[in-house]
Design an enzyme around this catalytic site. Structure first.
Site, PDB file in Angstrom:
ATOM      1  N   TYR A  24       0.841  -1.198   0.000  1.00 12.96           N
ATOM      2  CA  TYR A  24       0.000   0.000   0.000  1.00 12.96           C
ATOM      3  C   TYR A  24       0.875   1.247   0.000  1.00 12.96           C
ATOM      4  O   TYR A  24       0.602   2.212  -0.721  1.00 12.96           O
ATOM      5  CB  TYR A  24      -0.904   0.031   1.240  1.00 12.96           C
ATOM      6  N   ASN A  33       2.760  10.682  -1.571  1.00 16.43           N
ATOM      7  CA  ASN A  33       2.693  10.830  -0.122  1.00 16.43           C
ATOM      8  C   ASN A  33       2.443   9.474   0.533  1.00 16.43           C
ATOM      9  O   ASN A  33       1.362   8.906   0.393  1.00 16.43           O
ATOM     10  CB  ASN A  33       1.576  11.808   0.256  1.00 16.43           C
ATOM     11  N   ARG A  38      -3.529   4.408   3.561  1.00 15.51           N
ATOM     12  CA  ARG A  38      -4.890   4.010   3.958  1.00 15.51           C
ATOM     13  C   ARG A  38      -5.894   4.371   2.867  1.00 15.51           C
ATOM     14  O   ARG A  38      -6.825   3.615   2.583  1.00 15.51           O
ATOM     15  CB  ARG A  38      -5.262   4.670   5.284  1.00 15.51           C
ATOM     16  N   CYS A  55      -6.170  -5.700  -7.881  1.00 19.04           N
ATOM     17  CA  CYS A  55      -5.921  -5.238  -6.512  1.00 19.04           C
ATOM     18  C   CYS A  55      -5.432  -6.351  -5.598  1.00 19.04           C
ATOM     19  O   CYS A  55      -4.869  -6.073  -4.533  1.00 19.04           O
ATOM     20  CB  CYS A  55      -7.169  -4.583  -5.934  1.00 19.04           C
TER      21      CYS A  55
END
Length: 111
Positions: A24, A33, A38, A55
């Site tokens: 992630y 960033n 999340r 995914c």
């Protein structure tokens, strides 16, 4: 704005080869960033087309699968990765040393 972010996430997913995974935070870094990790997870959960945007090739920084994998839970995610010959350790974590994909390096090599 959310759709643009989500679409950017989905576009990055298409770069990950079969049998490889990213984290992630790697996706978040590609989007500028690391704190967006999340938000990346939220985008994956809302994936409109998991066949087009794989995914299941995204895991956490330890190589662990998502317990909340939107398309059948961690068992389904594991099956999809096993079908792509992704390698796991004895704790059912993806072997990032073997199957990790350096997506940032790949993107830089394309420019």
């Amino acid at each position: 704005m959310v759709m643009n972010f989500n679409q950017e996430v989905y576009n990055l997913l298409r770069l990950i080869p079969k049998g490889k995974v990213v984290t992630y935070s790697q996706i978040a870094l590609c989007l500028g960033n690391v704190k967006l990790a999340r938000a990346v997870g939220n985008a994956l959960h809302n994936n409109p087309n998991p066949k087009l945007y794989p995914c299941h090739r995204v895991v956490n920084r330890k190589g662990e699968l998502s317990k909340a994998f939107a398309f059948g839970g961690s068992g389904a995610q594991m099956k999809m990765l096993v079908d792509e010959n992704t390698q796991f350790d004895r704790f059912n974590r993806v072997r990032l040393d073997i199957c990790g994909f350096d997506i940032e390096k790949f993107i830089k090599s394309q420019n």
